[in-house]
Design a protein around this motif. Structure first.
Motif, short mmCIF file in Angstrom:
data_model
loop_
_atom_site.label_atom_id
_atom_site.label_comp_id
_atom_site.label_asym_id
_atom_site.label_seq_id
_atom_site.Cartn_x
_atom_site.Cartn_y
_atom_site.Cartn_z
N GLY A 114 37.52 45.89 30.39
CA GLY A 114 36.29 45.10 30.45
C GLY A 114 36.53 43.63 30.18
O GLY A 114 36.08 42.75 30.94
N PHE A 115 37.28 43.34 29.11
CA PHE A 115 37.56 41.95 28.79
C PHE A 115 38.56 41.34 29.77
O PHE A 115 38.56 40.13 29.99
CB PHE A 115 38.08 41.85 27.35
N MET A 116 39.41 42.17 30.36
CA MET A 116 40.33 41.67 31.37
C MET A 116 39.56 41.16 32.58
O MET A 116 39.93 40.14 33.18
CB MET A 116 41.31 42.76 31.79
N CYS A 117 38.48 41.85 32.93
CA CYS A 117 37.62 41.40 34.04
C CYS A 117 37.01 40.04 33.72
O CYS A 117 36.92 39.16 34.59
CB CYS A 117 36.52 42.42 34.31
N LEU A 118 36.59 39.85 32.45
CA LEU A 118 36.06 38.55 32.03
C LEU A 118 37.14 37.48 32.15
O LEU A 118 36.88 36.37 32.65
CB LEU A 118 35.57 38.63 30.58
N HIS A 119 38.34 37.81 31.72
CA HIS A 119 39.46 36.87 31.79
C HIS A 119 39.76 36.49 33.24
O HIS A 119 40.02 35.31 33.54
CB HIS A 119 40.69 37.52 31.15
N LEU A 120 39.71 37.44 34.14
CA LEU A 120 39.95 37.16 35.56
C LEU A 120 38.88 36.24 36.12
O LEU A 120 39.19 35.34 36.92
CB LEU A 120 39.98 38.47 36.35
N CYS A 121 37.64 36.44 35.71
CA CYS A 121 36.55 35.60 36.21
C CYS A 121 36.70 34.16 35.70
O CYS A 121 36.41 33.20 36.42
CB CYS A 121 35.20 36.15 35.75
N GLN A 122 37.17 34.02 34.46
CA GLN A 122 37.28 32.69 33.87
C GLN A 122 38.51 31.92 34.36
O GLN A 122 38.46 30.71 34.50
CB GLN A 122 37.32 32.80 32.34
N PHE A 123 39.60 32.63 34.59
CA PHE A 123 40.85 31.94 34.92
C PHE A 123 41.32 32.22 36.36
O PHE A 123 41.34 31.32 37.19
CB PHE A 123 41.95 32.33 33.92
N TRP A 124 41.68 33.47 36.65
CA TRP A 124 42.25 33.76 37.97
C TRP A 124 41.31 33.39 39.11
O TRP A 124 41.73 32.79 40.10
CB TRP A 124 42.61 35.25 38.06
N HIS A 125 40.03 33.71 38.98
CA HIS A 125 39.06 33.45 40.05
C HIS A 125 38.93 31.96 40.33
O HIS A 125 38.75 31.54 41.49
CB HIS A 125 37.70 34.04 39.69
N LYS A 126 39.02 31.14 39.27
CA LYS A 126 38.85 29.70 39.45
C LYS A 126 40.18 28.97 39.65
O LYS A 126 40.19 27.76 39.86
CB LYS A 126 38.12 29.12 38.24
N MET A 127 41.28 29.73 39.60
CA MET A 127 42.59 29.10 39.78
C MET A 127 43.24 29.60 41.07
O MET A 127 43.08 29.02 42.12
CB MET A 127 43.46 29.34 38.54
N MET A 128 43.94 30.72 41.00
CA MET A 128 44.63 31.20 42.19
C MET A 128 43.67 31.53 43.33
O MET A 128 43.89 31.13 44.48
CB MET A 128 45.47 32.44 41.86
N PHE A 129 42.59 32.25 43.04
CA PHE A 129 41.65 32.63 44.09
C PHE A 129 41.01 31.40 44.73
O PHE A 129 40.81 31.35 45.94
CB PHE A 129 40.57 33.55 43.53
N ALA A 130 40.70 30.39 43.89
CA ALA A 130 40.10 29.16 44.42
C ALA A 130 41.06 28.47 45.39
O ALA A 130 40.66 27.98 46.45
CB ALA A 130 39.75 28.22 43.27
N GLU A 131 42.35 28.45 45.03
CA GLU A 131 43.35 27.86 45.93
C GLU A 131 43.47 28.64 47.22
O GLU A 131 43.59 28.07 48.30
CB GLU A 131 44.71 27.80 45.23
N LEU A 132 43.46 29.96 47.10
CA LEU A 132 43.60 30.80 48.30
C LEU A 132 42.44 30.60 49.27
O LEU A 132 42.60 30.75 50.48
CB LEU A 132 43.69 32.27 47.89
N THR A 133 41.27 30.28 48.73
CA THR A 133 40.09 30.08 49.57
C THR A 133 39.91 28.62 49.97
O THR A 133 38.86 28.25 50.52
CB THR A 133 38.82 30.60 48.85
N GLY A 134 40.93 27.80 49.67
CA GLY A 134 40.90 26.42 50.14
C GLY A 134 40.19 25.42 49.27
O GLY A 134 39.90 24.30 49.72
N HIS A 135 39.88 25.76 48.03
CA HIS A 135 39.20 24.83 47.12
C HIS A 135 40.24 24.06 46.30
O HIS A 135 41.03 24.67 45.58
CB HIS A 135 38.25 25.58 46.20
#
Length: 229
Positions: A114-135
């Motif tokens: 559960g907390f890992m999902c929070l961590h992914l939303c705070q960091f991975w989603h706004k870092m690697m995923f953001a880069e992958l989507t061109g942001h």
């Protein structure tokens, strides 16, 4: 098929995937500790990883191991409950030598996930995923920052008391999960005997403590830093 149908096969998959995740936690911890000594060094590491193909491939493999570990944990839990039948509703004292963590591994694992999902939303989603989507910039605390500015994310999230408290709770749950999980994985694989039985238990406690105290130190360091600014 024995890896799916056999209890031994399921435990083996759990053990191998669990050990892989422990090695990742040690790698992740080394990255975070680097941020304490030099945010520039941490950002350089984030830049080297980022959305590069090898980092993306490693992330896919890591995600696969997480899913595999959780799926097999669910399968084993359901299998054990089915085997116990109505006995699982009986109120029993914990057997001697059986830790609280070993009896509640699945529940603790759910908290960790559960907390890992929070961590992914705070960091991975706004870092690697953001880069992958061109942001090339993402919103963070009312300002726009680069997805590769990992230090900015650490400073922002670890300056919030509730977020810090949530992460500290996560580290406690992770500690309980690792202290039993590491030793259990070694035991399942067969790297255990009468001589090493207690040694591996001690090693698992040391490794779990190193990981969780290390992460807690980084979290509290940046929170204390935010108070002094």
């Amino acid at each position: 098929m024995w890896l799916v149908k056999s209890s031994v096969g399921k435990k083996l998959v759990m053990s191998i995937s669990g050990l892989f995740l422990i090695f990742f936690l040690l790698f992740h911890l080394s990255m975070n500790v680097a941020a304490v000594f030099s945010t520039d060094a941490y950002n350089m590491i984030c830049g080297l990883l980022g959305a590069n193909w090898y980092a993306v491939a490693a992330t896919v493999v890591l995600g696969g191991f997480v899913v595999l570990h959780f799926v097999y944990a669910t399968m084993l839990t359901l299998q054990n409950r089915k085997a116990r039948g109505n006995d699982r509703y009986a109120v029993n004292t914990r057997p001697a030598g059986v830790s609280w963590a070993s009896q509640n591994m699945f529940a603790i694992g759910v908290v960790v996930i559960g907390f890992m999902c929070l961590h992914l939303c705070q960091f991975w989603h706004k870092m690697m995923f953001a880069e992958l989507t061109g942001h090339h910039e993402v919103a963070l605390g009312g300002q726009m920052v680069s997805p590769q500015d990992g230090a900015a994310f650490i400073r922002y999230y670890f300056s919030q008391p509730l977020v810090v408290l949530g992460y500290l709770i996560w580290y406690v749950a992770l500690w309980f999960h690792l202290t039993h999980g590491f030793w259990s994985a070694i035991h399942t694989i067969g790297w255990n005997n009468q001589q090493w039985f207690n040694r591996w238990k001690c090693i698992s406690t040391i490794v779990a403590t190193l990981i969780c105290v290390g992460f807690a130190f980084v979290t509290l360091f940046f929170y204390a830093q935010s108070l002094s600014n």
